[in-house]
Write an enzyme that holds these catalytic residues in place. Structure first.
Site, short mmCIF file in Angstrom:
data_model
loop_
_atom_site.label_atom_id
_atom_site.label_comp_id
_atom_site.label_asym_id
_atom_site.label_seq_id
_atom_site.Cartn_x
_atom_site.Cartn_y
_atom_site.Cartn_z
N LEU A 105 4.84 -0.14 79.27
CA LEU A 105 3.42 -0.44 79.35
C LEU A 105 2.99 -0.26 80.79
CD1 LEU A 105 3.14 -3.71 77.20
CD2 LEU A 105 2.62 -1.37 76.48
N ASP A 106 1.76 0.17 80.97
CA ASP A 106 1.22 0.31 82.30
C ASP A 106 1.19 -1.04 83.01
OD1 ASP A 106 -0.24 2.20 84.19
OD2 ASP A 106 -1.66 0.55 84.03
N LYS A 107 1.19 -1.02 84.33
CA LYS A 107 1.23 -2.25 85.12
C LYS A 107 0.19 -3.26 84.67
CE LYS A 107 0.67 -3.92 89.89
NZ LYS A 107 0.47 -3.54 91.31
N THR A 151 -1.55 -3.33 81.82
CA THR A 151 -1.63 -3.56 80.38
C THR A 151 -0.66 -4.68 80.03
OG1 THR A 151 -2.22 -1.27 79.90
CG2 THR A 151 -1.29 -2.55 78.09
N GLN A 173 -7.86 -2.84 83.12
CA GLN A 173 -8.23 -2.36 81.80
C GLN A 173 -7.97 -3.47 80.78
OE1 GLN A 173 -5.87 -0.73 83.62
NE2 GLN A 173 -3.96 -0.63 82.47
#
Length: 397
Positions: free
Chosen positions: A206-208, A210, A343
């Protein structure tokens, strides 16, 4: 003869290559870029029991004889049925827990012997030979330091562990984030059992910024199986996102994703050879307004897993995620309450088939506090408990 306990997905690529073809949302398309040597394939544990220390307890560094677990030999007798086959093919049949490229690398490194004689990759076998393999960990698997990174495990057994990743936690070391990552925490939590696995057992990322659920393998066999499940689409990944606008109640975004030709730090919908197939199913479950701008809560189901897939697809629809610094809306939007600055994306549900026995399992993680506060501030409400246990019919087909 060693026998596999894995379902046969007929995958012979290395783990790094398999993972590159189907990583999760907010993942890089190639984990091999972060671990170049991992292209050789899978390393080093001998069976599912070698990597199951008690959570938080000391991780074993050697077996009872004092021998490093990474060097515990694998042995088998080649069956008569492989007579006339090349050695690498015969090994792949005898040791299906390991990728063919990994077995080839061990042969090339002189770690495989037939009847006591060092073997060669392309030599033919007669059947009946005794095989001895001395596995070795890849250097990059030993290059990261263990750190006491707090990890929130929502489920754990001897084969796998499911974590609820907070926003701000990087999954593994890379430029600008060489410490304090999930991988560092895994090395601290599981010691040599994690160090002996490619990427410490990580199979997707997962992105940092997210948040949400991630599965990590605790054994080599489980890791291989989970990566193959990602390819076979038996890993179900569902996300919750807050977006600008009001998307259709049910829609499918089927659009290829690749590097943005105008800005290489971004991904984009790219037609032609530059894009890889990508498909996201979207359901809008709540809508409201914030300072005159419509906002919605959407649930997303991934049929593929490309870098930033959900963020790119929703932006392509004209419904960028709230707070997304990279895929901003086309028109100016009001500032978010509470200075929300990431996000608004959360991996809220994860389902898979357990590598040991194939039973279907799933987990859910409530929205993190910052997203709950944001929803309350903009007047959005949704009760996740009203969703059915099975989401197969909830999303558009």
């Amino acid at each position: 003869m060693t026998r596999s306990i894995l379902p046969d997905y007929s995958v012979t690529a290395s783990l790094a290559t398999e993972n590159a073809d189907d990583s999760s949302d907010d993942d890089f398309d190639s984990l091999a870029e972060a671990f170049p040597g991992a292209a050789h394939g899978i390393a080093t544990s001998t069976d599912a029991s070698t990597a199951a220390p008690a959570p938080g307890g000391p991780a074993p560094s050697s077996d009872q004889s004092g021998q490093s677990i990474a060097n515990v030999p694998l042995s088998a007798t080649l069956p008569d049925a492989v007579a006339g086959e090349r050695l690498d093919k015969a090994l792949a049949l005898c040791f299906p827990e390991y990728s063919r490229s990994r077995l080839q690398a061990w042969v090339e490194d002189g770690r495989v012997a037939l009847d006591g004689v060092t073997a060669k990759v392309r030599q033919k076998v007669a059947g009946g030979e005794s095989v001895l393999i001395m596995p070795a960990a890849l250097p990059e698997q030993l290059a990261f330091a263990p750190e006491p990174v707090p990890l929130d495990a929502v489920y754990e057994d001897a084969a796998l562990v499911v974590f609820n990743k907070p926003p701000g936690l990087v999954v593994h070391p890379a430029a600008g984030n060489w410490s304090g990552t999930l991988l560092n925490g895994l090395l601290h939590r599981y010691g040599h059992a994690a160090a002996d696995l490619p990427r410490a057992g990580i199979v997707h990322r997962l992105d940092k910024e997210t948040s949400g659920l991630m599965v990590v393998a605790r054994t080599l066999i489980a890791q291989t199986d989970l990566v193959r499940q990602l390819q076979a689409r038996t890993v179900k990944r569902h996300y919750a996102a807050l977006v600008w606008g009001r998307p259709p109640l049910r829609t499918i975004v089927d659009a290829p994703i690749g590097r943005d030709p105008r800005e290489r730090t971004r991904m984009a919908v790219v037609q032609g050879q530059g894009g890889k197939p990508a498909r996201t199913r979207v359901a809008t479950v709540a809508s409201g307004e914030w300072e005159g701008s419509p906002v919605s809560l959407v649930l997303c189901s991934l049929d593929t897993g490309r870098t930033h897939q959900i963020r790119v697809h929703l932006s392509h629809l004209g419904h960028s995620l709230l707070g997304d610094p990279l895929y901003k809306p086309r028109h100016k939007r009001p500032a978010l309450p509470g200075d929300f600055a990431r996000q608004a994306l959360h991996a809220w549900r994860l389902g898979l088939l357990h590598p040991d026995d194939g039973r279907a399992m799933h987990w859910q993680a409530a929205l993190p506090g910052d997203m709950q506060d944001l929803m309350a501030a903009i007047g959005l409400e949704f009760d996740f408990s009203t969703l059915p246990d099975s989401l197969d019919d909830f999303f558009p087909a």
